[in-house]
Design an enzyme around this catalytic site. Structure first.
Site, short mmCIF file in Angstrom:
data_model
loop_
_atom_site.label_atom_id
_atom_site.label_comp_id
_atom_site.label_asym_id
_atom_site.label_seq_id
_atom_site.Cartn_x
_atom_site.Cartn_y
_atom_site.Cartn_z
N HIS A 260 -0.69 -0.34 -9.90
CA HIS A 260 -1.34 -1.26 -8.96
C HIS A 260 -1.81 -2.51 -9.71
CE1 HIS A 260 -3.46 -1.28 -4.81
NE2 HIS A 260 -3.18 -2.52 -5.19
N GLU B 144 -4.20 6.87 -5.55
CA GLU B 144 -4.33 6.12 -6.81
C GLU B 144 -5.71 6.33 -7.43
OE1 GLU B 144 -3.60 2.06 -5.81
OE2 GLU B 144 -1.54 2.41 -5.20
N ARG C 121 0.85 -1.18 0.00
CA ARG C 121 0.00 0.00 0.00
C ARG C 121 0.88 1.23 0.00
NH1 ARG C 121 -3.43 -2.85 -1.50
NH2 ARG C 121 -5.59 -3.06 -0.77
#
Length: 336
Positions: free
Chosen positions: A298, A269, A240
């Site tokens: 991601h 994000e 994260r």
């Protein structure tokens, strides 16, 4: 009594699999919210006992719109998108799907580390000096033999363990820090356990982050922690974004303490303006960053097989908890 479950993001073309797994006593609704749960009509929210969440956030004000809600399944490993305190106050069970994408994320993390440590991103074009290309290697402090490097893992869960096994196979000296694990894990895997974060950092020519985002891990890898790394270290984050202080990372890269970084996750994000300066420099292809930073969106989990696993395992978790009253993958309210 018929139970109602909502999949609000339109992730899949139909709900056939969910209906099959959940059984005839469950009605599955599918909305197509563009940006938030606020776009789901109140008339739908009022019916829902179970809610699937993937990209969307579930803050307290949205939880309040679901008066019958009993179970939230976060369709992924991390559960920081869900206001668990608000759920706990209502007795709503929050679950995750901890056993999907393990292989993919581990492969991605080790691939980033190896690509940086082999200097693959330095060779983005044939160099030219004069009229013809020059065929030669590039000298860089990034490039090291695996066997002389310590590979540090922050968080030895399923993914961290898979990374440890891969890194060990490549010859790295693998160690980890995870204060929540019982004794003996290090012996079982043949790796080194460190009792404190600074000890791990001093070991880590490559640091790979695999902790969940909690109150105790937010900002854990800060400027002080990065300075404990050996000079010319590499940092990889597939966990994260907020665990790693990206501004501190920029400074450590600018002054050469950190040689390179691979980031699959970012503090926000997708990144929105004003982006952190490190990302602005990356976008601008700043010469000082060439070959030293790689950012992926991601996507570490991304394979067709992982997408299938997310869908099936999320539906199975919802069935276990909502329909059968089990505690499968329920996150304790008191967890950090």
């Amino acid at each position: 009594m018929v139970l109602t479950v909502l999949e609000p993001e339109g992730m899949y073309p139909d709900t056939a699999l969910e209906r099959e797994v959940l059984g005839p006593g469950v009605r599955v609704l599918q909305a197509h919210a563009a940006g938030s749960l606020a776009e789901v009509p109140d008339s739908v929210c009022e019916q829902v006992e179970g809610l699937f969440i993937f990209r969307l956030w579930l803050p307290a004000e949205q939880i309040a719109r679901f008066p019958r809600l009993r179970v939230v399944v976060r369709m992924g490993v991390g559960y920081d998108r869900v206001d668990r305190a608000a759920c706990a106050a209502r007795g709503i069970a929050v679950c995750n799907v901890p056993d999907y994408g393990t292989q993919e994320v581990a492969d991605h993390a080790v691939s980033l580390a190896l690509a940086l440590r082999r200097g693959l991103f330095l060779h983005h074009e044939l160099q030219r000096e004069g009229p013809s290309p020059v065929w030669r290697y590039v000298d860089s402090k990034l490039i090291r033999r695996a066997e002389v490097q310590g590979f540090g893992i922050l968080g030895l869960g399923r993914i961290g363990t898979a990374v440890a096994l891969r890194a060990k196979a490549f010859g790295f000296r693998v160690g980890f820090f995870d204060p929540y694990l019982p004794n003996g894990v290090d012996r079982a895997l043949g790796i080194t356990r460190f009792r404190t974060l600074p000890e791990l950092m001093r070991h880590s020519d490559v640091l790979s982050i695999h902790a969940p985002l909690t109150r105790t891990t937010r900002g854990l890898v800060d400027a002080a922690a990065l300075r404990e790394l050996p000079r010319d270290a590499v940092v990889v984050n597939t966990a994260r974004g907020p665990i790693l202080d990206i501004d501190a990372l920029e400074q450590a890269m600018r002054d050469g303490h950190v040689a390179g970084a691979g980031l699959d996750v970012l503090p926000v994000e997708p990144p929105v303006d004003p982006v952190p300066n490190l990302l602005a420099e990356y976008r601008a292809r700043a010469p000082w960053l060439r070959g030293r930073l790689v950012v992926t969106p991601h996507s570490a989990f991304h394979t067709p097989e992982a997408w299938d696993d997310i869908r099936l395992k999320s539906a199975e978790t919802m069935r276990d908890v909502l329909v059968e009253g089990l505690r499968t993958n329920v996150i304790p309210p008191e967890a950090d």
